[in-house]
Design a protein around this motif. Structure first.
Motif, PDB file in Angstrom:
ATOM      1  N   MET A  59       0.600  -1.171   0.044  1.00  0.00           N
ATOM      2  CA  MET A  59      -0.001   0.051  -0.106  1.00  0.00           C
ATOM      3  C   MET A  59       1.026   0.678  -0.328  1.00  0.00           C
ATOM      4  SD  MET A  59      -3.153  -1.516   3.399  1.00  0.00           S
ATOM      5  CE  MET A  59      -3.895  -0.828   2.690  1.00  0.00           C
ATOM      6  N   VAL A  60       0.693   2.251  -0.810  1.00  0.00           N
ATOM      7  CA  VAL A  60       1.819   3.023  -1.065  1.00  0.00           C
ATOM      8  C   VAL A  60       0.899   3.697  -0.992  1.00  0.00           C
ATOM      9  CG1 VAL A  60       3.596   4.314  -2.527  1.00  0.00           C
ATOM     10  CG2 VAL A  60       2.992   1.930  -3.320  1.00  0.00           C
ATOM     11  N   LEU A  85       3.299   1.248   2.810  1.00  0.00           N
ATOM     12  CA  LEU A  85       4.656   2.196   2.890  1.00  0.00           C
ATOM     13  C   LEU A  85       4.469   4.324   2.600  1.00  0.00           C
ATOM     14  CD1 LEU A  85       7.593   1.375   1.574  1.00  0.00           C
ATOM     15  CD2 LEU A  85       7.124   1.775  -1.094  1.00  0.00           C
ATOM     16  N   GLU A  86       4.578   4.827   3.462  1.00  0.00           N
ATOM     17  CA  GLU A  86       4.200   6.013   3.424  1.00  0.00           C
ATOM     18  C   GLU A  86       5.743   7.406   3.559  1.00  0.00           C
ATOM     19  OE1 GLU A  86       3.062   7.154   7.195  1.00  0.00           O
ATOM     20  OE2 GLU A  86       5.541   6.933   8.270  1.00  0.00           O
ATOM     21  N   CYS A  87       5.338   8.156   2.864  1.00  0.00           N
ATOM     22  CA  CYS A  87       6.388   9.243   2.507  1.00  0.00           C
ATOM     23  C   CYS A  87       6.317   9.711   4.491  1.00  0.00           C
ATOM     24  CB  CYS A  87       5.990  10.416   1.713  1.00  0.00           C
ATOM     25  SG  CYS A  87       6.303   9.427  -0.060  1.00  0.00           S
ATOM     26  N   ALA A  88       8.215  10.762   4.500  1.00  0.00           N
ATOM     27  CA  ALA A  88       8.248  11.768   5.822  1.00  0.00           C
ATOM     28  C   ALA A  88       7.041  12.527   5.976  1.00  0.00           C
ATOM     29  CB  ALA A  88       9.111  11.846   5.588  1.00  0.00           C
ATOM     30  N   PRO A 102       6.030   8.511  -4.275  1.00  0.00           N
ATOM     31  CA  PRO A 102       7.294   8.168  -3.949  1.00  0.00           C
ATOM     32  C   PRO A 102       7.616   7.544  -5.341  1.00  0.00           C
ATOM     33  CG  PRO A 102       5.970   6.907  -2.928  1.00  0.00           C
ATOM     34  CD  PRO A 102       5.475   8.434  -3.002  1.00  0.00           C
ATOM     35  N   GLN A 103       6.816   7.197  -6.521  1.00  0.00           N
ATOM     36  CA  GLN A 103       7.309   6.132  -7.101  1.00  0.00           C
ATOM     37  C   GLN A 103       7.952   6.966  -8.559  1.00  0.00           C
ATOM     38  OE1 GLN A 103       4.378   6.930  -6.398  1.00  0.00           O
ATOM     39  NE2 GLN A 103       2.759   6.126  -7.949  1.00  0.00           N
ATOM     40  N   THR A 162      11.627   3.429  -3.472  1.00  0.00           N
ATOM     41  CA  THR A 162      10.491   2.920  -3.668  1.00  0.00           C
ATOM     42  C   THR A 162      10.571   1.926  -3.875  1.00  0.00           C
ATOM     43  OG1 THR A 162       9.457   4.969  -4.055  1.00  0.00           O
ATOM     44  CG2 THR A 162       8.106   2.859  -4.302  1.00  0.00           C
ATOM     45  N   ALA A 163      11.486   1.172  -4.946  1.00  0.00           N
ATOM     46  CA  ALA A 163      11.131  -0.347  -5.411  1.00  0.00           C
ATOM     47  C   ALA A 163      12.899  -0.458  -4.418  1.00  0.00           C
ATOM     48  CB  ALA A 163      12.514  -0.112  -6.542  1.00  0.00           C
ATOM     49  N   GLN A 164      13.211  -0.557  -3.593  1.00  0.00           N
ATOM     50  CA  GLN A 164      13.996  -1.571  -2.941  1.00  0.00           C
ATOM     51  C   GLN A 164      13.392  -1.850  -1.640  1.00  0.00           C
ATOM     52  OE1 GLN A 164      17.365   1.241  -1.365  1.00  0.00           O
ATOM     53  NE2 GLN A 164      17.976  -0.310   0.061  1.00  0.00           N
ATOM     54  N   ALA A 165      12.401  -0.436  -1.170  1.00  0.00           N
ATOM     55  CA  ALA A 165      11.215  -0.940   0.033  1.00  0.00           C
ATOM     56  C   ALA A 165      10.694  -2.424  -0.544  1.00  0.00           C
ATOM     57  CB  ALA A 165      10.549   0.213   0.771  1.00  0.00           C
TER      58      ALA A 165
END
Length: 267
Positions: A117-118, A212-215, A247-248, A255-258
């Motif tokens: 979930m981005v 997956l969240e952004c700061a 973030p993508q 993002t890809a790494q996470a």
């Protein structure tokens, strides 16, 4: 019905490996994933598609009745998986698509094996102790502005949603994506998105889940990420050192790494 053309389905990466389905958010299309796609496609079969009414989908297949609820978009996901005969996919949903994935997993459990979930939000409106990021009046004003002048709204809001003002090309890309969407379809999708409340649906999630969240994210503040994580016992919360709601695009490597680290630890 030709689902492949209806949803402009593309499949890349190794055909015999695990499958990842990438789902875009409001006002976007599959092109939003292009910067994370090469990393994911090294190890996974990756399915990209456009919801009906978005991107290169078949607009003649759009129905206001179907797409006035998130279940209509979840049905797109299920039908894409059925068309490709996919089971136990890793569903990666951005923004409102994160909750579409929750609904699809409940409706067709054999199709969805895990969720990423981005920048998710199950409800955009503040409600008691719940902080969605907007008051009811904020959302009413946002929708009224969108419905009266969609192109003007897009030019104003897209850079705000994207964040990263020091990188104006990102806001310009999102503006272009918004403006490429049919205004009448966008108005319906916007109301479906910003008036949705799927908080109660989170308790139905039983598959491994990455939140997956952004700061910093004005659309889905960190309180929302914490809420989603707490509501899904099987979830893992990762905060990217990134700003904005996409973030993508703004932090594709992180993002890809996470995503790959999460998928790599799945059974």
């Amino acid at each position: 019905m030709d689902i492949r053309n209806r949803n402009r389905i593309r499949v890349v990466g190794p055909q015999n490996g695990p499958t990842v389905v990438l789902a875009h958010g409001f006002g976007c299309d599959q092109n939003m994933w292009r910067l994370v796609l090469p990393t994911l496609a090294e190890h996974y079969q990756v399915v990209l598609f456009d919801y009906v009414g978005s991107g290169g989908s078949d607009l003649s297949a759009w129905s206001q009745e179907r797409y006035t609820s998130l279940e209509g978009y979840a049905l797109d996901v299920i039908e894409v998986c059925q068309e490709l005969d996919l089971e136990r996919v890793a569903f990666v949903g951005h923004s409102v698509s994160a909750m579409v994935g929750v609904l699809a997993a409940r409706a067709a459990p054999k199709r969805i094996g895990s969720l990423v979930m981005v920048a998710p939000s199950p409800c955009y409106i503040d409600d008691g102790d719940y902080r969605g990021g907007f008051s009811a009046e904020d959302i009413d004003e946002l929708l009224a502005s969108l419905e009266s002048n969609y192109l003007g709204w897009s030019s104003t809001m897209a850079p705000v949603i994207m964040g990263n003002p020091e990188r104006p090309e990102l806001g310009q890309e999102l503006t272009h994506s918004f403006c490429a969407t049919d205004p009448d379809i966008a108005r319906v999708f916007a109301r479906t998105t910003f008036l949705s409340d799927t908080r109660q649906d989170l308790k139905s999630v039983s598959v491994p889940t990455l939140v997956l969240e952004c700061a910093q994210d004005v659309i889905a503040p960190r309180e929302v990420g914490a809420y989603v994580h707490a509501a899904i016992p099987s979830s893992r919360l990762v905060t990217l050192d990134a700003t904005g709601h996409c973030p993508q695009l703004s932090a594709p490597e992180a993002t890809a790494q996470a995503i790959t680290e999460f998928l790599g630890h799945l059974p």
